[in-house]
Structure formats: C-alpha cells, structure tokens
Scaffold this active site. Structure first.
Site, PDB file in Angstrom:
ATOM      1  N   TYR A  21       0.844  -1.201   0.000  1.00 33.27           N
ATOM      2  CA  TYR A  21       0.000   0.000   0.000  1.00 33.27           C
ATOM      3  C   TYR A  21       0.879   1.250   0.000  1.00 33.27           C
ATOM      4  CZ  TYR A  21      -3.169   3.536   1.942  1.00 33.27           C
ATOM      5  OH  TYR A  21      -3.885   4.687   2.175  1.00 33.27           O
ATOM      6  N   GLU A  43     -11.539   5.853   5.225  1.00 37.78           N
ATOM      7  CA  GLU A  43     -10.916   6.522   6.379  1.00 37.78           C
ATOM      8  C   GLU A  43     -11.943   6.718   7.489  1.00 37.78           C
ATOM      9  OE1 GLU A  43      -7.806   7.056   7.037  1.00 37.78           O
ATOM     10  OE2 GLU A  43      -6.835   6.966   5.086  1.00 37.78           O
ATOM     11  N   TRP A  51      -5.442   1.164  10.521  1.00 39.77           N
ATOM     12  CA  TRP A  51      -5.648   1.163   9.083  1.00 39.77           C
ATOM     13  C   TRP A  51      -5.482  -0.225   8.479  1.00 39.77           C
ATOM     14  CZ3 TRP A  51      -8.160   3.334   5.472  1.00 39.77           C
ATOM     15  CH2 TRP A  51      -7.830   3.132   4.142  1.00 39.77           C
TER      16      TRP A  51
END
Length: 187
Positions: A21, A43, A51
């Site tokens: 990522y 988010e 995350w």
C-alpha cells in the site's frame, strides 16, 4: 521494490500488505473523484481502528458497497443497511454505514450541481500537493480542520480533522513520506 539503500516510512516496514500500500498507493496524488470518495469513506470506517484492519477488508468493503459507486450506494435502503450490518467481511458499524450512504448522496448531489468531487477536494490546495518536511508525524493540521468543517457543513459524517488529514495523506493531497523514504520524491 526497494534496494538495500532505500528506506520507506517506518509505519510500512512490517506487514507486507502495508508495504505494498505504501509503495504503490499512499501519498500518490489521486484525482479520480470516485476513488477520492472511496478513500474518504474508508478513512471514516477506520476511525478508532488500525488502518491495516481496513486495508485487509478493503476488497470486502468494495464488494459490499457496490464497488464504491456513489450512484449505486446513494440508492441503498434499509435492506442494504441490514445486509451490510450482517456482513462479517467489513466493519459492521451502523453509524459509519449510514454515513457512507449519506456521503454517496452528497457526492451525487454535488455532481448534479456540476461540482466535481475531485475539483472540490483539490480546491483547498489550488490543485497542488502540500509537501511537508517529512521529519515529524502530525495527526491534523489547520487545513484538515478547514476541510473537515466544510465537509461537515455539506453533511458528511466521520470527517473530523484527524480523519481528513489521514485521507489527505492517503490520496496525496499531502506528501508526508519521511525525508529518507524512497517514495518521497516519486510523486
């Protein structure tokens, strides 16, 4: 791939999915309106979580939310909410689920008025990437506070200054790669 002399941001060193990522997506200026919206919604789902949890569930989120197609998500009703809250592949939070559906409706209303979500997102920086020094990590900024306030005024939920700042980093509005990260000057 990095060489032995290349470094990446420390948060991306451990997990292979986080590395991928970081190396291919995080901090890359994103101008696709749908993708900007998808990342803002993800988010929001991340609020209170790590995350990596969202990243591991991203494909399940995409499947559950019709590929994050705002026009499709805007038509979701109570049966869809129930379906989403029963889906073990995603974060099952009613407020976040409803906020995503409402966010799709706001996105569509903006489009109906001729307002591009991408133009809106980038208008806060006049279309330019903010390049921070890469020496310290911050959780929010005066700009993320301003964007958060504007998004809330439009009706978006789960868009506090910290969430908005993380989103700005993710979609490349802000370049917060560490000073010695090999991705720092790549965008």
């Amino acid at each position: 791939m990095t060489t032995q002399t290349e470094h990446r941001c420390s948060w991306a060193e451990g997990d292979a999915l986080m590395r991928a990522y970081h190396d291919t997506e995080w901090g890359v200026p994103q101008h696709d309106p749908r993708m900007l919206w998808e990342m803002l919604m993800l988010e929001g789902f991340q609020a209170g979580l790590a995350w990596i949890i969202i990243l591991r569930k991203r494909e399940a989120f995409r499947s559950a939310f019709a590929g994050f197609d705002p026009e499709k998500v805007a038509r979701f009703g109570e049966k869809d909410v129930a379906r989403l809250l029963a889906d073990p592949g995603i974060v099952r939070a009613q407020a976040k689920t409803r906020a995503t559906i409402a966010g799709a409706r706001i996105y569509c209303e903006m489009a109906e008025r001729g307002e591009s979500f991408a133009d809106y997102c980038w208008s806060f920086t006049d279309g330019k990437v903010i390049r921070n020094p890469g020496k310290e990590w911050i959780a929010h900024s005066p700009l993320s506070e301003r964007i958060s306030k504007d998004m809330k005024k439009r009706g978006f939920k789960f868009v506090g200054p910290t969430i908005v700042y993380a989103w700005m980093q993710a979609v490349g509005i802000v370049n917060d790669h560490a000073a010695d990260c090999f991705r720092r000057n790549a965008t």
